[in-house]
Design an enzyme around this catalytic site. Sequence first.
Site, PDB file in Angstrom:
ATOM      1  N   ALA A   1      30.926 -13.147  55.249  1.00  0.00           N
ATOM      2  CA  ALA A   1      31.940 -13.501  54.245  1.00  0.00           C
ATOM      3  C   ALA A   1      32.611 -12.232  53.731  1.00  0.00           C
ATOM      4  O   ALA A   1      33.545 -11.718  54.364  1.00  0.00           O
ATOM      5  CB  ALA A   1      31.287 -14.288  53.128  1.00  0.00           C
TER       6      ALA A   1
ATOM      7  N   GLU B   1      32.072  -1.377  51.631  1.00  0.00           N
ATOM      8  CA  GLU B   1      32.711  -1.172  52.919  1.00  0.00           C
ATOM      9  C   GLU B   1      33.873  -0.179  52.844  1.00  0.00           C
ATOM     10  O   GLU B   1      34.661  -0.265  51.902  1.00  0.00           O
ATOM     11  CB  GLU B   1      33.258  -2.553  53.344  1.00  0.00           C
TER      12      GLU B   1
ATOM     13  N   HIS C   1      32.663  -5.390  60.425  1.00  0.00           N
ATOM     14  CA  HIS C   1      33.673  -6.388  60.015  1.00  0.00           C
ATOM     15  C   HIS C   1      34.498  -6.846  61.238  1.00  0.00           C
ATOM     16  O   HIS C   1      35.723  -6.719  61.258  1.00  0.00           O
ATOM     17  CB  HIS C   1      34.587  -5.816  58.921  1.00  0.00           C
TER      18      HIS C   1
ATOM     19  N   GLY D   1      34.373 -10.002  62.483  1.00  0.00           N
ATOM     20  CA  GLY D   1      34.346 -11.469  62.520  1.00  0.00           C
ATOM     21  C   GLY D   1      35.476 -12.074  63.335  1.00  0.00           C
ATOM     22  O   GLY D   1      35.283 -13.010  64.093  1.00  0.00           O
TER      23      GLY D   1
HETATM   24  C1  GLV Z   1      38.487 -11.459  57.872  1.00  0.00           C
HETATM   25  O1  GLV Z   1      37.634 -10.902  57.274  1.00  0.00           O
HETATM   26  C2  GLV Z   1      39.282 -12.525  57.336  1.00  0.00           C
HETATM   27  O2  GLV Z   1      39.191 -12.824  56.128  1.00  0.00           O
HETATM   28  O3  GLV Z   1      40.052 -13.113  58.088  1.00  0.00           O
END
Ligand code: GLV
Length: 321
Positions: free
Chosen positions: A232, A262, A280, A282
Amino acid sequence: MKVLIAQPIPTAGIDLLKRHYDVLESDHVLGREELITAIGDKDALVCAMHKIDAEVINAGKNLKIISKLAVGYDDIDIKFAGERGIMVTNAPGVLTQTVSELVFAHILALARRLPEADHYVRAGNFKQWSFDLMVGGEIKGKTLGIIGFGAIGQRLVPMAKGFGLKVVYSNQQGEIPEFENDADVKYATKDELLKVADFVVLLVSLTVETKHLITARELALMKTTAFLINLARGPVVNEADLVRALQDKTIAGAGLDVFEFEPNVSAELLAMPNTILTPHIGSATVEARAELSLKAARNVVDTLEGRGCENIVNREYLRTE
Ligand code: GLV
């Protein structure tokens, strides 16, 4: 009209923007002062990772839209932008599959101790196979706890079922009707979820309410055999409390794609074998990044052409004159 793209992004979105506007695309991530200078005469800003606060927004004298290439927009002062009549958009939907897959990459890697095993081989320690070498656990039959049951959380359900995991979720919006009759998916309070889950996955947006959603109190509720996975935002977890829980072995391990401070990562986390740390990533697939770029560009075009845009996130603050 003029558009500033504040860092390199996939070409799909740039091409679309260039068909309509005068585009300044930076070949590097603009520093704060560079951003403040470059934004001066632009109508639109496309950004992914910059802190967009009042100072930056005020520097954009003609600014009409800030288009974020991400789902999360906690680093943009959406209220201030709205009060200045500037729309802020995000890009939901296009990274759902990609992020869900990374959740499972973390789950499987933690369960089967992949980073530890990899380091073991690279360090030249693999001299002999043995029954007790790098023994992990199956995920079949375990419970996946999802905190924040939006599009990504819900996409995890069929994947979880495929692996034979049960799912428990907690959600600010309460129980989701679509899952009411699903025997493998149960709604629970956050505390109940923390007590039963073998893998606790965090997928909430960062807000005032979710900052430090996980502290020593919540970590103490988790099973000693359970793993915490945060895809998240870093500040959702009190990182110092997490480090302590990992050191004291009150939980089994953690998979972290985001960090409280971060890009700084605490030295203690770096030293722990039972953590998986990713930078990070994701949404970092070729597929999702291309779609993000295109969606962010479409948001700009739709907004500037006055067609209306479904991804405006600061409607409630927008000053309309
Ligand atoms: C990535 O962290 C996003 O919020 O898309």
